[in-house]
Design a protein around this motif. Sequence first.
Motif, PDB file in Angstrom:
ATOM      1  N   LEU A 514       0.503  -1.156   0.446  1.00 19.05           N
ATOM      2  CA  LEU A 514       0.390  -0.085  -0.007  1.00 19.05           C
ATOM      3  C   LEU A 514       0.806   1.650  -0.096  1.00 19.05           C
ATOM      4  O   LEU A 514       0.547   2.299  -0.479  1.00 19.05           O
ATOM      5  N   ASP A 515       1.865   1.157   0.982  1.00 19.39           N
ATOM      6  CA  ASP A 515       2.591   2.282   0.687  1.00 19.39           C
ATOM      7  C   ASP A 515       3.743   2.976  -0.709  1.00 19.39           C
ATOM      8  O   ASP A 515       3.538   3.634  -1.344  1.00 19.39           O
ATOM      9  N   SER A 516       3.159   1.784  -1.464  1.00 18.78           N
ATOM     10  CA  SER A 516       4.087   1.748  -2.860  1.00 18.78           C
ATOM     11  C   SER A 516       3.163   2.352  -3.713  1.00 18.78           C
ATOM     12  O   SER A 516       3.225   3.390  -4.773  1.00 18.78           O
ATOM     13  N   GLN A 517       1.819   2.008  -3.444  1.00 17.18           N
ATOM     14  CA  GLN A 517       0.469   2.394  -4.503  1.00 17.18           C
ATOM     15  C   GLN A 517       0.511   3.528  -4.031  1.00 17.18           C
ATOM     16  O   GLN A 517       0.225   4.458  -4.631  1.00 17.18           O
ATOM     17  N   LEU A 518       0.321   4.252  -2.590  1.00 19.09           N
ATOM     18  CA  LEU A 518       0.533   5.765  -2.245  1.00 19.09           C
ATOM     19  C   LEU A 518       1.387   6.307  -2.953  1.00 19.09           C
ATOM     20  O   LEU A 518       1.035   7.748  -3.198  1.00 19.09           O
ATOM     21  N   LYS A 519       2.647   6.077  -2.945  1.00 25.29           N
ATOM     22  CA  LYS A 519       4.003   6.743  -3.403  1.00 25.29           C
ATOM     23  C   LYS A 519       3.883   6.944  -4.587  1.00 25.29           C
ATOM     24  O   LYS A 519       3.743   8.133  -5.055  1.00 25.29           O
ATOM     25  N   ASP A 524      -4.993   6.950  -1.895  1.00 26.78           N
ATOM     26  CA  ASP A 524      -4.719   7.994  -1.477  1.00 26.78           C
ATOM     27  C   ASP A 524      -4.905   7.735   0.320  1.00 26.78           C
ATOM     28  O   ASP A 524      -5.460   6.508   0.229  1.00 26.78           O
ATOM     29  N   GLN A 525      -4.330   8.527   0.857  1.00 28.98           N
ATOM     30  CA  GLN A 525      -4.110   7.782   2.411  1.00 28.98           C
ATOM     31  C   GLN A 525      -4.933   7.504   2.988  1.00 28.98           C
ATOM     32  O   GLN A 525      -5.046   6.768   3.871  1.00 28.98           O
ATOM     33  N   ILE A 526      -6.712   8.075   2.332  1.00 31.02           N
ATOM     34  CA  ILE A 526      -7.947   7.423   3.122  1.00 31.02           C
ATOM     35  C   ILE A 526      -8.158   6.371   2.957  1.00 31.02           C
ATOM     36  O   ILE A 526      -8.597   5.051   3.544  1.00 31.02           O
ATOM     37  N   GLU A 527      -7.833   6.202   1.388  1.00 32.38           N
ATOM     38  CA  GLU A 527      -7.671   4.293   1.135  1.00 32.38           C
ATOM     39  C   GLU A 527      -7.222   3.399   2.023  1.00 32.38           C
ATOM     40  O   GLU A 527      -7.424   2.236   2.023  1.00 32.38           O
ATOM     41  N   HIS A 528      -5.497   4.027   1.512  1.00 35.17           N
ATOM     42  CA  HIS A 528      -4.697   3.297   2.284  1.00 35.17           C
ATOM     43  C   HIS A 528      -4.814   2.657   3.950  1.00 35.17           C
ATOM     44  O   HIS A 528      -5.208   1.997   4.067  1.00 35.17           O
ATOM     45  N   GLN A 529      -5.497   3.623   5.038  1.00 35.32           N
ATOM     46  CA  GLN A 529      -6.262   3.917   5.948  1.00 35.32           C
ATOM     47  C   GLN A 529      -7.046   2.637   5.949  1.00 35.32           C
ATOM     48  O   GLN A 529      -6.982   1.133   7.301  1.00 35.32           O
ATOM     49  N   GLU A 530      -8.416   2.395   5.458  1.00 30.03           N
ATOM     50  CA  GLU A 530      -9.287   2.006   4.888  1.00 30.03           C
ATOM     51  C   GLU A 530      -8.617   0.289   4.951  1.00 30.03           C
ATOM     52  O   GLU A 530      -9.353  -0.692   4.985  1.00 30.03           O
ATOM     53  N   ARG A 531      -8.143   0.174   3.717  1.00 28.40           N
ATOM     54  CA  ARG A 531      -7.364  -0.997   3.203  1.00 28.40           C
ATOM     55  C   ARG A 531      -6.638  -1.617   4.550  1.00 28.40           C
ATOM     56  O   ARG A 531      -6.972  -3.218   4.957  1.00 28.40           O
ATOM     57  N   ILE A 532      -6.167  -1.424   5.161  1.00 29.26           N
ATOM     58  CA  ILE A 532      -5.708  -1.665   6.728  1.00 29.26           C
ATOM     59  C   ILE A 532      -6.633  -1.996   7.698  1.00 29.26           C
ATOM     60  O   ILE A 532      -6.528  -3.195   8.607  1.00 29.26           O
ATOM     61  N   GLN A 534      -9.671  -2.599   6.785  1.00 30.60           N
ATOM     62  CA  GLN A 534     -10.175  -3.342   6.607  1.00 30.60           C
ATOM     63  C   GLN A 534      -9.510  -5.248   6.512  1.00 30.60           C
ATOM     64  O   GLN A 534     -10.461  -5.954   7.222  1.00 30.60           O
ATOM     65  N   TYR A 535      -8.533  -5.143   6.673  1.00 26.48           N
ATOM     66  CA  TYR A 535      -6.897  -6.367   6.908  1.00 26.48           C
ATOM     67  C   TYR A 535      -7.922  -6.753   8.074  1.00 26.48           C
ATOM     68  O   TYR A 535      -7.800  -7.941   8.938  1.00 26.48           O
ATOM     69  N   ASP A 536      -7.756  -5.701   9.019  1.00 28.87           N
ATOM     70  CA  ASP A 536      -7.813  -5.845  10.235  1.00 28.87           C
ATOM     71  C   ASP A 536      -9.379  -6.719  10.660  1.00 28.87           C
ATOM     72  O   ASP A 536      -8.836  -7.699  11.588  1.00 28.87           O
ATOM     73  N   GLU A 537      -9.833  -6.262   9.938  1.00 26.63           N
ATOM     74  CA  GLU A 537     -11.495  -6.566  10.636  1.00 26.63           C
ATOM     75  C   GLU A 537     -11.143  -8.421   9.658  1.00 26.63           C
ATOM     76  O   GLU A 537     -11.860  -8.885  11.047  1.00 26.63           O
ATOM     77  N   ILE A 538     -11.266  -8.097   8.903  1.00 25.97           N
ATOM     78  CA  ILE A 538     -11.119  -9.821   8.311  1.00 25.97           C
ATOM     79  C   ILE A 538     -10.342 -10.757   9.037  1.00 25.97           C
ATOM     80  O   ILE A 538     -10.658 -12.059   9.479  1.00 25.97           O
ATOM     81  N   LEU A 539      -9.210 -10.310   9.817  1.00 25.10           N
ATOM     82  CA  LEU A 539      -8.519 -10.933  10.734  1.00 25.10           C
ATOM     83  C   LEU A 539      -9.231 -11.339  11.597  1.00 25.10           C
ATOM     84  O   LEU A 539      -8.999 -12.225  12.544  1.00 25.10           O
ATOM     85  N   ARG A 540      -9.737 -10.341  12.315  1.00 24.13           N
ATOM     86  CA  ARG A 540     -10.459 -10.907  14.021  1.00 24.13           C
ATOM     87  C   ARG A 540     -11.734 -11.638  13.482  1.00 24.13           C
ATOM     88  O   ARG A 540     -11.646 -12.749  13.930  1.00 24.13           O
ATOM     89  N   SER A 541     -12.234 -11.589  12.380  1.00 31.01           N
ATOM     90  CA  SER A 541     -13.323 -11.795  11.894  1.00 31.01           C
ATOM     91  C   SER A 541     -12.509 -13.768  11.906  1.00 31.01           C
ATOM     92  O   SER A 541     -13.204 -15.103  11.970  1.00 31.01           O
ATOM     93  N   LYS A 542     -11.519 -14.006  11.067  1.00 30.39           N
ATOM     94  CA  LYS A 542     -10.873 -15.027  11.221  1.00 30.39           C
ATOM     95  C   LYS A 542     -11.383 -16.087  12.044  1.00 30.39           C
ATOM     96  O   LYS A 542     -10.739 -17.162  12.430  1.00 30.39           O
ATOM     97  N   LEU A 543     -10.220 -14.802  12.631  1.00 28.89           N
ATOM     98  CA  LEU A 543      -9.983 -14.971  14.444  1.00 28.89           C
ATOM     99  C   LEU A 543     -10.259 -16.287  15.240  1.00 28.89           C
ATOM    100  O   LEU A 543     -10.261 -17.066  15.803  1.00 28.89           O
ATOM    101  N   ALA A 544     -11.849 -15.781  15.101  1.00 28.16           N
ATOM    102  CA  ALA A 544     -13.542 -15.705  16.347  1.00 28.16           C
ATOM    103  C   ALA A 544     -13.627 -17.444  14.982  1.00 28.16           C
ATOM    104  O   ALA A 544     -14.105 -18.070  16.443  1.00 28.16           O
ATOM    105  N   ASN A 545     -14.004 -17.281  14.134  1.00 28.93           N
ATOM    106  CA  ASN A 545     -14.316 -18.598  13.952  1.00 28.93           C
ATOM    107  C   ASN A 545     -13.272 -19.262  13.315  1.00 28.93           C
ATOM    108  O   ASN A 545     -13.777 -21.000  14.092  1.00 28.93           O
ATOM    109  N   GLU A 546     -12.147 -19.424  13.625  1.00 27.49           N
ATOM    110  CA  GLU A 546     -10.887 -20.422  13.656  1.00 27.49           C
ATOM    111  C   GLU A 546     -11.077 -21.348  15.261  1.00 27.49           C
ATOM    112  O   GLU A 546     -10.981 -21.886  15.379  1.00 27.49           O
ATOM    113  N   ILE A 547     -11.152 -19.874  16.321  1.00 27.76           N
ATOM    114  CA  ILE A 547     -11.441 -20.963  17.224  1.00 27.76           C
ATOM    115  C   ILE A 547     -12.636 -20.705  18.042  1.00 27.76           C
ATOM    116  O   ILE A 547     -12.387 -22.141  19.052  1.00 27.76           O
ATOM    117  N   ALA A 548     -13.772 -20.463  17.043  1.00 30.49           N
ATOM    118  CA  ALA A 548     -14.982 -21.405  17.640  1.00 30.49           C
ATOM    119  C   ALA A 548     -15.175 -22.704  16.704  1.00 30.49           C
ATOM    120  O   ALA A 548     -15.826 -23.822  17.020  1.00 30.49           O
TER     121      ALA A 548
END
Length: 1021
Positions: A514-519, A524-532, A534-548
């Motif tokens: 993303l840094d490379s794409q931003l450069k 833009d910076q907003i999409e950069h932060q949004e993508r990060i 989104q990844y955190d949310e997906i990871l939390r969801s995967k973690l919850a599903n794997e724990i279950a």
Amino acid sequence: MGRSTVHYADNNTNNILKKLHKLFRPAGTPVQRVEYIIELLLLRIFNVKLKHDDEFKELRKLFTGQNEDLLFSSLGQVSNDLLLDTINKRFFPFYASIMSQAKKVCTGNLGQKMLDQLVLIEEVFKNSNFTNNVKSGNIHEIIGLIGELDEERLLKTDLLGDAIESALSESGGTKDIGLYRTPDHIRQFMVALTAPSYSDNIFDPACGTAGFLFDSFGYVLEGTSHNGNWPGEKAHPELHSYLTDYLHKNPVKMPSFDKSMEFYRSGLHGIEYLGMIRKMAAINFYIRGLNPANIEQGDSLAMFTNEYKDRFSVVLANPPFGAERDKDSYSNVWEEFPREAETTILFVKLMLDSLAPGGRCAVVVSEGFLSWDQTSARNLRKLLLEQADLKAIISLPQGVFVSKGGVGPKTSILFFEKGSPTREVWYYRVSNDGYTMGTNRRIIEGCQLIEALNMFHAYIKNGETPPETKHSFSIPAEWILTLDPRIKQRIVDDTTTEYSIKGESEKRTLRKKLDSQLKASTIDQIEHQERIHQYDEILRSKLANEIARRIERAHTYSFNLPNYRSNLSASQIEAWKSAFTGELRANGMNLDDRYAHLQNCSLEKAHNALEVINVQNALEYDIARQYLMGFHEDELLKHESLLQLRRILESGAKYPRVLLNDLLVPKNVRIKKDEYDGRIEIVEKISFAEGKISVREFFETGMDLLIADRGDLIASKINIHQGAVAISPRKLACSTHYQVFEVESPDCNPEFIYFLLRSPAFLNLLIEQKNKGIKNEQGSEFILGFEIPLPPPDEQRRIVSLLSRIAETISSCRTLSRAHVLYMPEIMDTEYLPIGNAIIDTKNGWSPNCDGGDLPVLSLSCLKYGEIDLSERKYTSYNRDDLDAFIIQEGDFFYSRGNTPELVALAGVSGSIHEKIVFPDLLTRVRFDTSKMRPQFAVLLFNSALGRSYFGKAPLGASPSMVKVSQSYMMDFPVPFIGELSIQDDLITKYYPVLKTLRSLDSLQNVAERAMIDILDNVWR
């Protein structure tokens, strides 16, 4: 599984069936013989029904004129040489077309019941033919035997099943026929659990000869007629009495005629895999006037379709365990697990799906089903808890079924109703099913099936909790559905750590991209932060599903009762409750909440947190135990209430304690001394070390004798505290200084009792009582007053198997050691002198009480073939004025002065001594003139054939099993090479390694003995 262990037929019928198999033996395999017998039985049954059943009244006209000799009763009049042709060319073709024959004499349409039965007769005889292997002479005798069978038994019992049972005793019969037959009394018990009526639609997907189905039919008829015909004379008398009385008090409502006919025609349905067995089931239906077409042939797993779903109100079955599958996949039965190898799982799933809402099922499963770990088994157990009301798990004795190799698997009966989820599971453990254990089972009193049925109908059917007894327990379904919160926490921690590491790595890669794409200004910076984000949310969801997912995989949903009930006694549970004020309560919290609350609270508040822990639950007990044991005792001294709770849990036992009085019965079968004829061997003694019986060389007695049968326990009244207990290997007699016990409880393995009564923990209990001043010789009531830990029967067998193997190792080591005789040809044909010529001093030991003081004492077990092993020394607090005279010095030689002949030769030489040690009675110390005799050479001589011969002789008048060696006798021991030290040294170099090998055997024996003690100690803990 295998065949039943109960003999179904009465002796006369059983003997006839055995004779039939014997006469048919030249005709082929057990399967072929059974088919021949069935065809002749059907001819006889048809003859009897024609005579007695009004349904066949009009058909009787068919057997007049030229057909009058086509009934079974006429075959006895046919000559031997014509009999085979008569059956093959006249009888079989006639009965293969009997419907067309019937229409010639019956006016109008044939009645439905008659039509159903004639269809079956045509089917059975369509391809019938007795081969030439069946001799005409034999056939004549066979016809006569079948004619002897009782008409009542032909029409009211599973005589066809009896015929198969007889075949199963033939070599290869079980394998060829493939029948898994449920004993009559177990079938009747299961039918009574489901309590069928005319409104039920009953199904057995593995019906065999249709025993469950015709017993259900018998139950319904008895419930309306009350004529006492079901379960019949052949039933266990106690069960028969209970069932007929119960049905009299709880009658089955008689429906309208149409409803009644509907039940006869379509109320009972079965599927049988094997064509021949299906034919027998159909004949059993025919005998009872039921529709034979309702017995289908095929693989019920493959036949299962939506047509069977939610269809039946009662399902009863004993499905085959581990049967071979016809297909690789049964997605029609269970889409998620179509390739399940264990067919029991597929059958139970099929049965659950076949039940209509509110329908009830009783099924026999192997004990392993309760805890199998494969995902399909765990999921099925969960389904039985969530989609059905699993009301009862009834454990049957091990001996109900036998297999080709002997005792078959341990089994249980599951009873469940489809619909509402399980609230509570009732466990009942049957140890007496009304028959003795073993292959030839005999009726005995005290059948627990009666109590189980009483409790089931009085409490379980009404949704009530039955009282707790020795055999009856209830647990909430919540206990089974709850996973250990500690396991959950570990899964959460491990999975979170794993995903955190993985996520950080992936996040760095993503951020770099993303840094490379931003450069490059592609984002833009907003999409950069949004993508990060989104990844955190997906990871939390995967973690919850794997724990279950991992938590669900960790849950076994085991049905094993010991997993859920702690082994705290009633008094310990009461003591725990008494430590709190008011009634214990959960405050609406589940176990996860209660566990978290306990972990997070301070010691000051721990008492309140423990108040909501139910220590009767094995899991909650373990959580409380782990919590309280996690503190050093000094920390709990400031919190007296917590220390009290800890002490209660510390006193808990691994297995429940049972009085020996509940397990053993004293046997006092006597032979008067003047009536003893010498034909039964008499017990001479029981060895303390091995628990083995020695018998007298000469059979004579001066006192009355007790009789012990094979498998009985024989215990010395005088020396039981030293381990003098043995299992009688055959019928023996013993003096009244012994007590004979019979193991009465079927829950108890005699060998387990034997090992436990010889365990150090039990012997210490006896010694403790003996030291209180009890009499030397104790009666049976003394022993029967002690409690012992009693694991479940399967666990007993496992422990016995392990201990038996260890005992064999110990016995082998002892045998090799005792049998070894050191032969030294060099000492033969030489001049002998008394060993006293080389001795400076001898001294016998003294008898200190080894009470665990500070002064070390040499023991007999310290003598290890030439060496003295001080690691096995004992300790005393006793002292005496001349103590110095008994202190061991380096180079002292010791020998055993009194014991068995084998041990007399045990001798050793003390090595380097760094502490003050004394030697006891039964050991004699010898100090040699070392210019004449090496102590090590004396060790060789004592252990040689020369020494064994000399010291193994019992003095005049002494018992041959006991040797006492006086000092003067030892001093006269004739030995060679006194004063010839170089020869002694050569012999020591050559033969001392042999003693080292014997010491290795002794070491192995010690390791095995220690292992045995550890196992037994673990049982007592």
